[in-house]
Write a protein that holds these residues in place. Structure first.
Motif, short mmCIF file in Angstrom:
data_model
loop_
_atom_site.label_atom_id
_atom_site.label_comp_id
_atom_site.label_asym_id
_atom_site.label_seq_id
_atom_site.Cartn_x
_atom_site.Cartn_y
_atom_site.Cartn_z
N GLY A 65 -0.12 -1.95 -12.86
CA GLY A 65 0.37 -2.12 -11.50
C GLY A 65 0.24 -0.85 -10.71
N ILE A 66 0.65 -0.90 -9.48
CA ILE A 66 0.40 0.16 -8.51
C ILE A 66 1.02 1.49 -8.93
N ALA A 67 2.09 1.48 -9.66
CA ALA A 67 2.75 2.72 -10.06
C ALA A 67 2.47 3.07 -11.52
N GLY A 68 1.58 2.31 -12.16
CA GLY A 68 1.32 2.53 -13.58
C GLY A 68 0.16 3.46 -13.83
N GLU A 69 -0.17 3.57 -15.11
CA GLU A 69 -1.34 4.36 -15.49
C GLU A 69 -2.60 3.67 -15.04
N TYR A 70 -3.60 4.45 -14.68
CA TYR A 70 -4.88 3.90 -14.26
C TYR A 70 -5.84 3.90 -15.45
N THR A 93 0.84 -1.19 0.00
CA THR A 93 0.00 0.00 0.00
C THR A 93 0.88 1.25 0.00
N TYR A 94 0.33 2.32 -0.55
CA TYR A 94 1.03 3.59 -0.60
C TYR A 94 0.04 4.70 -0.30
N TYR A 95 0.55 5.75 0.34
CA TYR A 95 -0.31 6.86 0.74
C TYR A 95 0.35 8.19 0.43
N ALA A 96 -0.48 9.16 0.13
CA ALA A 96 0.01 10.53 0.06
C ALA A 96 0.37 10.98 1.47
N ASP A 97 1.36 11.84 1.56
CA ASP A 97 1.78 12.32 2.89
C ASP A 97 0.63 13.00 3.63
N SER A 98 -0.25 13.63 2.87
CA SER A 98 -1.34 14.39 3.49
C SER A 98 -2.36 13.50 4.21
#
Length: 120
Positions: A102-107, A58-63
């Motif tokens: 994948g998680i870092a790819g285009e949606y 999982t990954y999150y924005a800092d905010s």
């Protein structure tokens, strides 16, 4: 094609919680990384959180780190965003999206959005 339908938005007081859901129309959902984004009128779309197809990463924005949690249930073809300690600045439309790469790819697939309003 995969249809994504968000739900769970609404009005909440600052400090409160909401859980967004995003239901996918196809079982191939389990092969997609999923993400949550948000966009206010006149502003650029902002990444919020993402989860790998297995749910292991999982990954999150800092905010939102420490306040929001992304999760998924592949059996139910649904991804969730648990939002705690909501702030007024979290007010906007939230979109879920699916990525074949994948998680870092285009949606590739996007939902229609659900409004979250946090009153201060």
């Amino acid at each position: 094609q995969v249809q994504l339908v968000e739900s769970g938005g609404g009005l909440v007081q600052a400090g409160g919680s909401l859980r967004l859901s995003c239901a996918a129309s196809r079982r191939t959902f389990r092969n997609y990384a999923m993400g949550w984004f948000r966009q206010a009128p006149g502003k650029e779309r902002e990444f919020v959180a993402a989860i790998s197809s297995s749910g292991g990463n999982t990954y999150y924005a800092d905010s939102v780190k420490g306040r929001f949690t992304i999760s998924r249930d592949n059996a139910k073809t649904t991804v969730y965003l648990q939002m705690n300690s909501l702030k007024h600045e979290d007010t906007t439309v939230y979109y879920c999206a699916g990525s074949v790469v994948g998680i870092a790819g285009e949606y590739d697939y996007w939902g229609q959005g659900t409004q979250v309003t946090v009153s201060s």
